[in-house]
Design a protein around this motif. Structure first.
Motif, PDB file in Angstrom:
ATOM      1  N   LEU A   1       0.853  -1.083   0.052  1.00 52.62           N
ATOM      2  CA  LEU A   1      -0.090  -0.062  -0.056  1.00 52.62           C
ATOM      3  C   LEU A   1       0.902   1.263   0.046  1.00 52.62           C
ATOM      4  N   TYR A   2       2.146   1.355   0.797  1.00 57.62           N
ATOM      5  CA  TYR A   2       2.871   2.231   0.821  1.00 57.62           C
ATOM      6  C   TYR A   2       3.316   2.831  -0.390  1.00 57.62           C
ATOM      7  N   LEU A   3       3.979   1.614  -1.207  1.00 56.19           N
ATOM      8  CA  LEU A   3       4.511   1.636  -2.549  1.00 56.19           C
ATOM      9  C   LEU A   3       3.430   2.252  -3.427  1.00 56.19           C
ATOM     10  N   ALA A   4       2.502   1.627  -3.607  1.00 58.85           N
ATOM     11  CA  ALA A   4       1.480   1.768  -4.542  1.00 58.85           C
ATOM     12  C   ALA A   4       0.995   3.430  -4.264  1.00 58.85           C
ATOM     13  N   GLU A   5       0.792   3.897  -3.085  1.00 56.73           N
ATOM     14  CA  GLU A   5       0.390   5.323  -2.840  1.00 56.73           C
ATOM     15  C   GLU A   5       1.477   6.103  -3.430  1.00 56.73           C
ATOM     16  N   ILE A   6       2.628   5.670  -3.405  1.00 57.54           N
ATOM     17  CA  ILE A   6       3.781   6.738  -3.907  1.00 57.54           C
ATOM     18  C   ILE A   6       4.107   6.705  -5.305  1.00 57.54           C
ATOM     19  N   GLY A   7       3.312   5.695  -5.963  1.00 55.87           N
ATOM     20  CA  GLY A   7       3.609   5.133  -7.408  1.00 55.87           C
ATOM     21  C   GLY A   7       4.666   4.406  -7.657  1.00 55.87           C
ATOM     22  N   ALA A   8       5.292   3.658  -6.803  1.00 55.60           N
ATOM     23  CA  ALA A   8       6.312   2.917  -7.136  1.00 55.60           C
ATOM     24  C   ALA A   8       6.034   1.442  -7.399  1.00 55.60           C
ATOM     25  N   LEU A   9       4.769   0.965  -7.241  1.00 52.60           N
ATOM     26  CA  LEU A   9       4.599  -0.423  -7.666  1.00 52.60           C
ATOM     27  C   LEU A   9       3.050  -0.592  -7.631  1.00 52.60           C
ATOM     28  N   HIS A  10       3.203  -1.446  -8.829  1.00 49.16           N
ATOM     29  CA  HIS A  10       1.750  -1.912  -9.418  1.00 49.16           C
ATOM     30  C   HIS A  10       1.530  -3.406  -8.913  1.00 49.16           C
ATOM     31  N   LEU A  11       0.244  -3.742  -8.503  1.00 47.88           N
ATOM     32  CA  LEU A  11      -0.010  -4.902  -8.076  1.00 47.88           C
ATOM     33  C   LEU A  11      -1.069  -5.363  -9.064  1.00 47.88           C
ATOM     34  N   PHE A  12      -0.854  -6.745  -9.208  1.00 51.86           N
ATOM     35  CA  PHE A  12      -1.731  -7.537 -10.240  1.00 51.86           C
ATOM     36  C   PHE A  12      -2.061  -8.892  -9.519  1.00 51.86           C
ATOM     37  N   SER A  13      -3.392  -9.570  -9.801  1.00 50.04           N
ATOM     38  CA  SER A  13      -3.586 -10.551  -9.315  1.00 50.04           C
ATOM     39  C   SER A  13      -3.033 -11.672  -9.739  1.00 50.04           C
ATOM     40  N   LYS A  14      -3.050 -13.071  -9.610  1.00 49.80           N
ATOM     41  CA  LYS A  14      -2.543 -14.251 -10.213  1.00 49.80           C
ATOM     42  C   LYS A  14      -2.841 -14.350 -11.677  1.00 49.80           C
ATOM     43  N   ASP A  15      -3.999 -13.864 -12.175  1.00 61.04           N
ATOM     44  CA  ASP A  15      -4.175 -14.220 -13.647  1.00 61.04           C
ATOM     45  C   ASP A  15      -3.829 -12.784 -14.524  1.00 61.04           C
ATOM     46  N   ASP A  16      -2.970 -11.737 -13.812  1.00 59.72           N
ATOM     47  CA  ASP A  16      -2.679 -10.567 -14.389  1.00 59.72           C
ATOM     48  C   ASP A  16      -3.496  -9.554 -14.320  1.00 59.72           C
ATOM     49  N   THR A  17      -4.523  -9.429 -13.645  1.00 59.02           N
ATOM     50  CA  THR A  17      -5.763  -8.340 -13.601  1.00 59.02           C
ATOM     51  C   THR A  17      -4.910  -7.593 -12.964  1.00 59.02           C
ATOM     52  N   PRO A  18      -4.940  -6.065 -13.220  1.00 60.47           N
ATOM     53  CA  PRO A  18      -4.455  -4.935 -12.140  1.00 60.47           C
ATOM     54  C   PRO A  18      -5.334  -4.846 -11.116  1.00 60.47           C
ATOM     55  N   LEU A  19      -4.811  -4.768  -9.789  1.00 60.58           N
ATOM     56  CA  LEU A  19      -5.519  -4.405  -8.790  1.00 60.58           C
ATOM     57  C   LEU A  19      -5.401  -2.857  -8.452  1.00 60.58           C
ATOM     58  N   THR A  20      -6.423  -2.197  -8.111  1.00 62.99           N
ATOM     59  CA  THR A  20      -6.531  -0.721  -7.600  1.00 62.99           C
ATOM     60  C   THR A  20      -6.106  -0.707  -6.347  1.00 62.99           C
ATOM     61  N   LEU A  21      -5.679   0.733  -6.025  1.00 62.43           N
ATOM     62  CA  LEU A  21      -5.596   0.984  -4.741  1.00 62.43           C
ATOM     63  C   LEU A  21      -6.584   0.969  -3.625  1.00 62.43           C
ATOM     64  N   GLU A  22      -7.755   1.283  -4.140  1.00 64.89           N
ATOM     65  CA  GLU A  22      -8.994   0.927  -3.476  1.00 64.89           C
ATOM     66  C   GLU A  22      -8.814  -0.368  -2.959  1.00 64.89           C
ATOM     67  N   HIS A  23      -8.765  -1.445  -4.007  1.00 65.55           N
ATOM     68  CA  HIS A  23      -8.553  -2.815  -3.754  1.00 65.55           C
ATOM     69  C   HIS A  23      -7.627  -3.310  -2.503  1.00 65.55           C
ATOM     70  N   VAL A  24      -6.389  -2.486  -2.514  1.00 63.69           N
ATOM     71  CA  VAL A  24      -5.305  -2.872  -1.438  1.00 63.69           C
ATOM     72  C   VAL A  24      -6.004  -2.180  -0.121  1.00 63.69           C
ATOM     73  N   TYR A  25      -6.585  -0.957  -0.115  1.00 63.81           N
ATOM     74  CA  TYR A  25      -6.988  -0.484   1.131  1.00 63.81           C
ATOM     75  C   TYR A  25      -8.241  -1.381   1.598  1.00 63.81           C
ATOM     76  N   ASN A  26      -8.929  -2.018   0.859  1.00 62.18           N
ATOM     77  CA  ASN A  26      -9.968  -3.001   1.455  1.00 62.18           C
ATOM     78  C   ASN A  26      -9.239  -4.124   2.110  1.00 62.18           C
ATOM     79  N   LYS A  27      -8.130  -4.559   1.477  1.00 58.78           N
ATOM     80  CA  LYS A  27      -7.570  -5.853   2.126  1.00 58.78           C
ATOM     81  C   LYS A  27      -6.793  -5.316   3.522  1.00 58.78           C
ATOM     82  N   VAL A  28      -6.388  -3.963   3.565  1.00 59.70           N
ATOM     83  CA  VAL A  28      -5.726  -3.571   4.756  1.00 59.70           C
ATOM     84  C   VAL A  28      -6.819  -3.556   5.760  1.00 59.70           C
ATOM     85  N   ALA A  29      -7.657  -2.883   5.334  1.00 65.74           N
ATOM     86  CA  ALA A  29      -8.989  -2.672   6.365  1.00 65.74           C
ATOM     87  C   ALA A  29      -9.769  -4.102   6.898  1.00 65.74           C
TER      88      ALA A  29
END
Length: 264
Positions: A87-115
């Motif tokens: 989440l920290y790296l995604a917020e500063i634009g240093a990392l993109h996160l993808f699912s196992k099938d290579d679907t991009p995961l949004t910043l909101e998705h990462v926030y939900n996982k933390v929540a």
């Protein structure tokens, strides 16, 4: 209580290999980490990672920039990130996160996982992590070695964590161990959360040394004397500090033992 001035796998992979110094990157991070409203930043060098749901971690599949010197754990030549690091790296634009099938995961998705708090990190834990990173500290999960090699020597390991059963495959055993450590990280109560190191451009995951303190997330009520003594025993002589996150505001404090003289 005292107020303190806050200044500041490797199995098959050396710390200098492909990492580089991270001083410039961390300085760049600090400009964004303390803002009230997180905004997605854009960089030229952006790493890619893939979310591994069974482990609650992300594997870095494409590493760019020098941030990885002080971020992520190294296992068998691969770098894995915890959810707070993602989440920290995604917020500063240093990392993109993808699912196992290579679907991009949004910043909101990462926030939900933390929540959800299912990956060993809640929003309060993340706020503490983000604040320390914004000050330039090197922050890692307490009890989880930065790298496999010499982990017993260079990391304060949580003695409460059971060893995984022998499964025949070393990498599988290591994955089980990480999962158990994450699951044993208590959310919402007193627990040793992060090992915190001062800023160090020569930091090495294979030889991190002792942290300058261990951070514990506190609840709205002050910890009891028994709770503090229990946490101190499990911190193995490393100074202990507490963080209280309340309505987006962070307070840091620690305790000292004071012996009062016996009056006649």
């Amino acid at each position: 209580m005292e107020a303190d001035k806050w200044a500041s796998f490797s199995e098959g992979t050396s710390d200098s290999e492909g990492y580089g110094e991270d001083v410039d990157d961390d300085d760049h991070c600090c400009a964004y980490a303390s803002t009230d409203i997180p905004k997605l930043q854009f960089r030229k060098d952006i790493s890619r990672s893939q979310w591994l749901d069974p482990l609650g971690l992300a594997e870095v599949v494409e590493r760019k920039g020098g941030l990885w010197t002080t971020t992520g754990i190294v296992r068998y030549g691969k770098i894995y990130c915890f959810i707070e690091e993602i989440l920290y790296l995604a917020e500063i634009g240093a990392l993109h996160l993808f699912s196992k099938d290579d679907t991009p995961l949004t910043l909101e998705h990462v926030y939900n996982k933390v929540a959800e708090g299912k990956s060993g990190c809640s929003l309060e834990y993340y706020e503490a992590y983000k604040h320390l990173k914004s000050l330039g500290y090197i922050v890692g999960r307490h009890g989880i070695p930065w790298s496999v090699r010499r982990s017993k020597v260079n990391c304060v390991v949580n003695q409460d964590t059971p060893e995984p059963a022998q499964s025949g495959d070393e990498e599988s055993r290591n994955s089980i161990l990480i999962s158990e450590m994450i699951n044993n990280m208590q959310i919402g109560g007193l627990r040793l959360a992060f090992d915190v190191y001062p800023p160090n451009s020569r930091f090495r995951k294979s030889a991190p040394g002792d942290p300058c303190f261990v951070l514990c997330l506190a609840s709205e009520y002050p910890p009891s004397k028994e709770e503090i003594e229990d946490l101190e025993r499990h911190s193995h002589g490393i100074p202990l500090k507490f963080c209280l996150v309340e309505h987006g505001r962070l307070s840091f404090f620690s305790f000292n033992k004071v012996e009062l003289p016996v009056l006649p």
